[in-house]
Design an enzyme around this catalytic site. Structure first.
Site, PDB file in Angstrom:
ATOM      1  N   LYS A 172       0.799  -1.313   0.095  1.00  0.00           N
ATOM      2  CA  LYS A 172      -0.005  -0.013   0.077  1.00  0.00           C
ATOM      3  C   LYS A 172       0.723   1.208   0.001  1.00  0.00           C
ATOM      4  O   LYS A 172       1.337   1.607   0.856  1.00  0.00           O
ATOM      5  CB  LYS A 172      -0.897   0.205   1.281  1.00  0.00           C
ATOM      6  CG  LYS A 172      -2.053   1.094   1.350  1.00  0.00           C
ATOM      7  CD  LYS A 172      -2.060   1.521   2.510  1.00  0.00           C
ATOM      8  CE  LYS A 172      -1.454   2.940   2.651  1.00  0.00           C
ATOM      9  NZ  LYS A 172      -1.817   4.374   1.791  1.00  0.00           N
ATOM     10  N   GLU A 247      10.454   2.431   9.827  1.00  0.00           N
ATOM     11  CA  GLU A 247      11.364   3.512   9.678  1.00  0.00           C
ATOM     12  C   GLU A 247      10.744   4.800   9.746  1.00  0.00           C
ATOM     13  O   GLU A 247       9.575   5.016   8.821  1.00  0.00           O
ATOM     14  CB  GLU A 247      12.029   3.462   8.375  1.00  0.00           C
ATOM     15  CG  GLU A 247      12.938   2.050   8.175  1.00  0.00           C
ATOM     16  CD  GLU A 247      14.286   2.244   9.068  1.00  0.00           C
ATOM     17  OE1 GLU A 247      14.493   3.392   9.546  1.00  0.00           O
ATOM     18  OE2 GLU A 247      14.755   1.286   9.294  1.00  0.00           O
ATOM     19  N   CYS A 281      13.775  12.000   5.105  1.00  0.00           N
ATOM     20  CA  CYS A 281      14.046  11.436   6.669  1.00  0.00           C
ATOM     21  C   CYS A 281      15.363  11.837   7.192  1.00  0.00           C
ATOM     22  O   CYS A 281      15.603  12.137   8.254  1.00  0.00           O
ATOM     23  CB  CYS A 281      13.267  10.269   6.685  1.00  0.00           C
ATOM     24  SG  CYS A 281      14.246   9.219   5.625  1.00  0.00           S
ATOM     25  N   GLU A 377      10.540  17.201  13.583  1.00  0.00           N
ATOM     26  CA  GLU A 377      10.601  17.128  12.294  1.00  0.00           C
ATOM     27  C   GLU A 377       9.804  18.092  11.595  1.00  0.00           C
ATOM     28  O   GLU A 377       8.587  17.921  11.647  1.00  0.00           O
ATOM     29  CB  GLU A 377      10.409  15.778  11.998  1.00  0.00           C
ATOM     30  CG  GLU A 377      10.791  15.403  10.518  1.00  0.00           C
ATOM     31  CD  GLU A 377      10.541  14.022  10.129  1.00  0.00           C
ATOM     32  OE1 GLU A 377       9.517  13.157  10.498  1.00  0.00           O
ATOM     33  OE2 GLU A 377      11.387  13.415   9.364  1.00  0.00           O
TER      34      GLU A 377
HETATM   35  P1  NAD Z   1       2.451   8.918   7.208  1.00  0.00           P
HETATM   36  O1  NAD Z   1       2.899   8.099   8.618  1.00  0.00           O
HETATM   37  O2  NAD Z   1       1.243   9.726   7.246  1.00  0.00           O
HETATM   38  O3  NAD Z   1       2.001   7.677   6.085  1.00  0.00           O
HETATM   39  C1  NAD Z   1       2.776   6.780   5.827  1.00  0.00           C
HETATM   40  C2  NAD Z   1       2.159   5.615   5.166  1.00  0.00           C
HETATM   41  O4  NAD Z   1       1.287   4.859   6.339  1.00  0.00           O
HETATM   42  C3  NAD Z   1       1.149   6.115   4.007  1.00  0.00           C
HETATM   43  O5  NAD Z   1       0.981   4.892   3.045  1.00  0.00           O
HETATM   44  C4  NAD Z   1      -0.046   6.159   4.818  1.00  0.00           C
HETATM   45  O6  NAD Z   1      -1.275   5.996   3.940  1.00  0.00           O
HETATM   46  C5  NAD Z   1      -0.101   4.928   5.854  1.00  0.00           C
HETATM   47  N1  NAD Z   1      -0.895   5.254   7.155  1.00  0.00           N
HETATM   48  C6  NAD Z   1      -1.422   6.167   7.490  1.00  0.00           C
HETATM   49  N2  NAD Z   1      -2.070   5.924   8.594  1.00  0.00           N
HETATM   50  C7  NAD Z   1      -2.226   4.605   8.622  1.00  0.00           C
HETATM   51  C8  NAD Z   1      -2.780   3.618   9.739  1.00  0.00           C
HETATM   52  N3  NAD Z   1      -3.506   4.084  10.681  1.00  0.00           N
HETATM   53  N4  NAD Z   1      -2.398   2.522   9.475  1.00  0.00           N
HETATM   54  C9  NAD Z   1      -1.656   1.716   8.675  1.00  0.00           C
HETATM   55  N5  NAD Z   1      -1.146   2.920   7.784  1.00  0.00           N
HETATM   56  C10 NAD Z   1      -1.502   4.080   7.613  1.00  0.00           C
HETATM   57  O7  NAD Z   1       4.123   9.531   6.655  1.00  0.00           O
HETATM   58  P2  NAD Z   1       3.919  10.442   5.378  1.00  0.00           P
HETATM   59  O8  NAD Z   1       3.626  11.565   5.468  1.00  0.00           O
HETATM   60  O9  NAD Z   1       3.689   9.597   4.115  1.00  0.00           O
HETATM   61  O10 NAD Z   1       5.766  10.365   5.196  1.00  0.00           O
HETATM   62  C11 NAD Z   1       6.501  11.067   5.931  1.00  0.00           C
HETATM   63  C12 NAD Z   1       7.094  10.730   7.045  1.00  0.00           C
HETATM   64  O11 NAD Z   1       7.832   9.280   6.614  1.00  0.00           O
HETATM   65  C13 NAD Z   1       8.242  11.638   7.620  1.00  0.00           C
HETATM   66  O12 NAD Z   1       8.107  11.639   9.017  1.00  0.00           O
HETATM   67  C14 NAD Z   1       9.521  10.865   7.127  1.00  0.00           C
HETATM   68  O13 NAD Z   1      10.503  11.323   8.201  1.00  0.00           O
HETATM   69  C15 NAD Z   1       9.382   9.531   7.267  1.00  0.00           C
HETATM   70  N6  NAD Z   1      10.299   8.700   6.270  1.00  0.00           N
HETATM   71  C16 NAD Z   1      10.913   8.091   7.009  1.00  0.00           C
HETATM   72  C17 NAD Z   1      11.864   7.240   6.242  1.00  0.00           C
HETATM   73  C18 NAD Z   1      13.037   6.373   7.023  1.00  0.00           C
HETATM   74  O14 NAD Z   1      13.353   5.469   5.978  1.00  0.00           O
HETATM   75  N7  NAD Z   1      13.172   6.709   8.274  1.00  0.00           N
HETATM   76  C19 NAD Z   1      12.088   7.562   4.906  1.00  0.00           C
HETATM   77  C20 NAD Z   1      11.174   8.207   4.324  1.00  0.00           C
HETATM   78  C21 NAD Z   1       9.887   8.997   5.022  1.00  0.00           C
END
Ligand code: NAD
Length: 475
Positions: A172, A247, A281, A377
């Site tokens: 997803k 992550e 990130c 962040e």
């Molecule tokens: P997000 O947490 O909003 O969403 C990430 C994913 O989780 C999406 O596919 C979203 O639809 C899904 N999701 C949302 N609610 C959910 C739930 N209740 N249950 C299951 N899945 C759910 O994050 P984002 O805004 O898409 O991404 C930005 C974040 O990602 C930043 O905090 C960034 O630091 C982090 N990030 C981390 C890394 C790493 O490897 N550490 C890499 C890239 C991004």
């Protein structure tokens, strides 16, 4: 308008509705209508994955190698077109988008090789005449949940090892950037991936992601995204007995010492803080600078940041593309206002005119490490500059954060570089390099609040995508 469906059991299946995939450089430009599914699509995908699992896990490693190798080759052959799609849906510059597509191809090719090298050991038992075999087996059906900021690399670095080691996948991607993940699904299908082995379900996290996490037919979840979502998923996975890998965010420090090469330090900080619009990130969001070089560093960083060309991601001249959407832009602008309230001297950070979500890079000079802008962040083109007396204070401040993803230092002192490498509380350390920008054949991940579970990428990906079996054999 082209419509893009879910891939379930080898068939393209319509979702309950659709969501428009909007180009953040030009919000009138719609990339396509992508499925917005309900939870029943997850149930169907899990059923298909479970049915496909025995044959895929039991297939010759050559079969899995060939699928991944073909997928890598197809991605590479289409790098310009897919790079354009990535830049159009996410807003990275064309160079960054194409680079990310090439990275995805390299990842598939790397894990094609890993399919042939699952590892294992044979040891003599401590009991005479008995042999011990330690083997790695697939985990089962894995759920892969990915964020919007690396729309092809992260799906690739989760899907490729999952498939290489014999798992079936339900993926997803983020709702904001489903286009690249859809292309991966299509390419895997064209590459001979058997029906049901790789399934794509598009839709919001609250429906699709949440159903995946609770579904008893999913054995493991690999998640990349924000801290609050990740923590919640971690708890639910433990409750439902799933293997989990998280992550999450970062507030990555870049230490600049008096003996640093000013040009190297500013270039590394500029890249780390602002490239990819700061939406990484691993972005360098805290620049921790010793007193002797501080003023020259701030002067050059501010001038170089102001000179970066902000604009349409598809314009080859652009150096900083748009912010991903209106919500993220509003959040970034609120942090710029907060930086002023907290007493920083702010340069840039204002809106750049245009048909998209353009924002100029923001430097928050005069920050300290207790301010919210230095602790939370932001996930946009903004960095705090924190002045410190010496190396010891710089190290203490670098480690004074709930996160621990990447940590950098610019110095010409071997003594300080070595000490920092040993004492930085982070999963990755960069010396005279930006905190962002990693290789694909070595482990990726952090410590403290940034990550949970085994590392991703390289040979270390095996830890999450396999489970160990120990067999004792008597003659
Ligand atoms: P997000 O947490 O909003 O969403 C990430 C994913 O989780 C999406 O596919 C979203 O639809 C899904 N999701 C949302 N609610 C959910 C739930 N209740 N249950 C299951 N899945 C759910 O994050 P984002 O805004 O898409 O991404 C930005 C974040 O990602 C930043 O905090 C960034 O630091 C982090 N990030 C981390 C890394 C790493 O490897 N550490 C890499 C890239 C991004």
């Amino acid at each position: 308008m082209a419509r893009f469906d879910n891939l379930i059991g080898g068939e393209w299946v319509e979702g309950a509705g659709t969501t428009a995939n909007v180009n953040p450089s030009d919000i009138e430009d719609i990339v396509g209508d992508y499925a917005s599914s309900d939870a029943s699509a997850v149930d169907a995908a899990v059923e298909a994955a479970r049915a496909a699992f025995p044959a895929w896990a039991g297939a010759s490693p050559q079969v899995r190698h060939d699928v991944l190798e073909a997928a890598g080759a197809k991605i590479m052959a289409r790098k310009d077109e897919l790079g354009r799609l990535l830049s159009r849906e996410e807003g990275k510059t064309l160079a960054e988008g194409t680079g990310e597509v090439i990275r995805a191809a390299q990842i598939f090719k790397f894990f094609a090789g890993e399919a042939l090298r699952p590892g294992g050991e044979a040891l003599p038992s401590v009991r005479p005449g008995i042999e011990v075999l330690i083997e790695r087996e697939a985990v089962g059906v894995v759920g892969l949940i990915t964020p919007w900021n690396f729309p092809i690399a992260i799906p690739a670095w989760k899907a490729a090892p999952a498939l290489a080691f014999g798992n079936c996948v339900v993926m997803k991607p983020a709702e904001l950037t489903p286009g690249c993940a859809w292309e991966i699904a299509n390419i895997l299908k064209e590459s001979g991936c058997p029906d049901g082995v790789f399934n794509l379900v598009l839709g919001p996290g609250s429906r699709i992601g949440a159903r995946m996490v609770e579904h008893p037919g999913i054995d493991a979840i690999s998640f990349t995204g924000s801290v609050p979502t990740g923590r919640r998923i971690g708890v639910q996975c433990v409750e439902t007995g799933k293997k989990v890998q998280l992550e999450m965010g970062g507030k990555n420090p870049m230490v600049v010492l008096d003996d640093a090469d000013l040009g190297v330090a500013v270039a590394a900080s500029l890249n780390g803080a602002f490239f990819s619009t700061g939406q990484r990130c691993t972005a360098s969001s805290r620049l921790i600078v010793t007193a002797g070089i501080h003023d020259a560093f701030v002067e050059k960083l501010t001038a170089d940041a102001a000179a970066l060309k902000v604009g349409d991601a598809l314009d080859p001249e652009t150096q900083i593309g748009p912010v991903v959407n209106q919500d993220q832009l509003d959040q970034n602008l609120a942090y710029v206002a907060l930086a002023k309230e907290e007493g920083c001297e702010v340069s840039g950070g204002d809106i750049a005119n245009g048909p998209g979500y353009f924002q100029r890079p923001a430097v928050f000079a005069g920050a300290d490490n207790t301010m919210r802008v230095s602790r939370e962040e932001i996930f946009g083109p903004a960095a705090s500059v924190i002045k410190v007396a010496d190396y010891d204070e710089a190290l203490a401040i670098a480690n004074d954060t709930e996160f621990g993803l990447s940590s950098g230092i610019c110095t010409t002192s071997l003594k300080h570089a070595s000490h920092f490498r040993r004492h930085a509380e982070a999963g990755m350390v960069m010396v005279n390099l930006p905190t962002a920008g990693v290789d694909y054949h070595v482990p990726f991940g952090g410590r403290k609040g940034s990550s949970y579970g085994p590392r991703e990428q390289g040979t270390y990906a095996r830890e999450f995508y396999t489970q160990v079996k120990t067999t004792y054999v008597a003659p």
